[in-house]
Enzyme design. Structure first.
Site, PDB file in Angstrom:
ATOM      1  N   CYS A  38       0.837  -1.204   0.000  1.00 44.03           N
ATOM      2  CA  CYS A  38       0.000   0.000   0.000  1.00 44.03           C
ATOM      3  C   CYS A  38       0.872   1.254   0.000  1.00 44.03           C
ATOM      4  CB  CYS A  38      -0.935   0.000   1.208  1.00 44.03           C
ATOM      5  SG  CYS A  38      -1.943   1.483   1.358  1.00 44.03           S
ATOM      6  N   CYS A  55      -0.426   4.044   2.245  1.00 41.15           N
ATOM      7  CA  CYS A  55      -0.264   3.758   3.676  1.00 41.15           C
ATOM      8  C   CYS A  55       1.163   4.009   4.145  1.00 41.15           C
ATOM      9  CB  CYS A  55      -0.636   2.303   3.972  1.00 41.15           C
ATOM     10  SG  CYS A  55      -2.257   1.777   3.414  1.00 41.15           S
ATOM     11  N   ASP A  56       2.133   3.576   3.349  1.00 43.89           N
ATOM     12  CA  ASP A  56       3.517   3.512   3.812  1.00 43.89           C
ATOM     13  C   ASP A  56       4.495   4.371   3.028  1.00 43.89           C
ATOM     14  OD1 ASP A  56       2.720   1.541   5.689  1.00 43.89           O
ATOM     15  OD2 ASP A  56       2.887  -0.018   4.166  1.00 43.89           O
TER      16      ASP A  56
END
Length: 304
Positions: free
Chosen positions: A134, A137-138
Site C-alpha cells: 500500500c 499507507c507507507d
C-alpha cells in the site's frame, strides 16, 4: 433477530453503491464490512478516470460515498461475517457475524479481494519492515530513499508515480517485456524519468532487520542480479474473497472468481455478487455500476 430485505456483505465502492440504490427503492438494507468502508479503494492514491472528478483520491471518494450510503441504509463496519445459512422462511438467509445475527431476503456479495503476494523468500519476514502492498499507507516513510515497485498493471504504475511524487527514488520492475497499464500511465512513467527493469522477476527479498536488497532474475538470460533497495512495494494483482460464496454453493470460474449473469445474479437464487469478487474488469466505476444493477434486480426479486 434484526430482519432486512437486502444484506450487502462488503462496503467497497460496489457495496456502498448497492446500499444507496437499495435504500432509495424503499427497502430495508444493511451493509456489513469486516474493515472500514472502502476496502482496497481506500489505498488508491489518485484517480483521473472516475467520472465527475479530474483528480480524486480513493479515500476522499470513499468518504463521500459512505456519507451518501448511510442516508439510505444501515452500515456496520468492523464486523466480520462468519457464516450465511439458507432457510426456507420468507427471510431466506441467516447471516451470522462475530457480533450478532441477522435475517435477509436477499444477499449481495461484495466481498472484494486482497493483494496477491509474490510468494518469495523474505516477503513475509520483511512485511512491515520494508515490504508493503500500500503506497498511500507507507509511502511517506520512504521519501528520499530507494524503493522498487513490483508490477505492470494500472495500480503498479499509479503507485510508482505516487511514490515518485513523494520524493522516493523508484525503480519499477515487471516480469514481462511490456507493461499492461494504460498508455497514459506508461507515458507518465517515461515523462517522470522513473527507472524500469523489464523481463525480470523478484526471486528473493534480502536484509537484516530491514529490507536491504532484492535478488532479480533476468527472464531472458536467467542471469541473477542483486539490486540494493530500502523498500519493496508489491502490486501484482488481487485474490478474490470467495469463502462465503463457496459456503453458499456459488459457482466460481477457474481463477476463483464468482460467475454472474447480466443482472449480477449467481447460480444460487436470491444471491447476487458485485465488484472484484466477480469475473470482469477490476475498476471502481465498474463495481459501482454492478452495485446499481444488483440492487435494482434484487428489488425486482422482492416484488415478485
Amino acid at each position: 433477530m434484526n430482519q432486512y430485505d437486502i444484506i450487502i456483505i462488503g462496503a467497497g465502492p460496489g457495496g456502498l453503491t448497492a446500499g444507496i440504490y437499495a435504500g432509495r427503492q424503499g427497502t430495508k438494507n444493511l451493509i456489513i464490512d469486516k474493515d472500514l468502508a472502502g476496502g482496497l479503494g481506500r489505498e488508491v492514491p489518485e484517480m483521473e478516470n472516475y467520472p465527475g472528478f479530474d483528480k480524486i483520491s480513493g479515500l476522499e471518494l470513499v468518504e463521500k460515498m459512505k456519507e451518501q450510503a448511510i442516508k439510505n441504509c444501515d452500515l456496520h463496519e468492523m464486523e466480520n461475517v462468519e457464516e450465511i445459512i439458507r432457510t426456507d422462511d420468507e427471510y431466506r438467509f441467516t447471516v451470522k457475524t462475530d457480533k450478532d445475527a441477522y435475517q435477509s431476503k436477499i444477499i449481495i456479495l461484495a466481498t472484494g479481494s486482497s493483494h496477491r503476494q509474490l510468494n518469495v523468500k523474505g516477503e513475509e519476514e520483511f512485511r512491515g519492515k520494508g515490504v508493503s502492498y500500500c503506497a498511500t499507507c507507507d509511502g511517506f516513510f520512504f521519501a528520499g530513499r530507494d524503493i522498487v515497485m513490483v508490477g505492470g498493471g494500472n495500480s503498479a504504475l499509479q503507485e510508482a508515480l505516487y511514490l515518485n511524487n513523494l520524493g522516493a527514488n523508484v525503480t519499477l520492475i515487471h516480469r514481462r517485456g511490456e507493461f499492461r497499464a494504460q498508455k497514459h500511465l506508461q507515458d507518465m512513467i517515461k515523462k517522470e524519468g522513473i527507472k524500469t527493469i523489464l523481463n525480470a522477476t523478484v526471486e528473493e527479498i534480502k536484509g537484516d532487520m530491514l529490507v536491504e536488497s532484492v535478488l532479480l532474475k533476468d527472464n531472458e538470460t536467467n542471469e541473477m542480479k542483486e539490486v540494493p533497495t530500502n523498500g519493496v512495494f508489491i502490486s501484482v494483482g488481487y485474490m478474490p474473497h470467495t469463502k462465503l460464496a463457496y459456503q453458499l454453493g456459488v459457482t466460481l470460474d477457474e481463477s476463483g472468481h464468482v460467475i454472474i449473469d447480466k443482472s449480477q445474479k449467481t447460480n444460487i437464487d436470491y444471491v447476487y455478487a458485485i465488484g472484484d469478487v466477480c469475473i470482469g474488469l477490476k475498476q471502481w466505476v465498474v463495481a459501482c455500476g454492478e452495485g446499481a444493477v444488483a440492487a435494482t434486480s434484487a428489488f425486482e426479486d422482492i416484488q415478485n
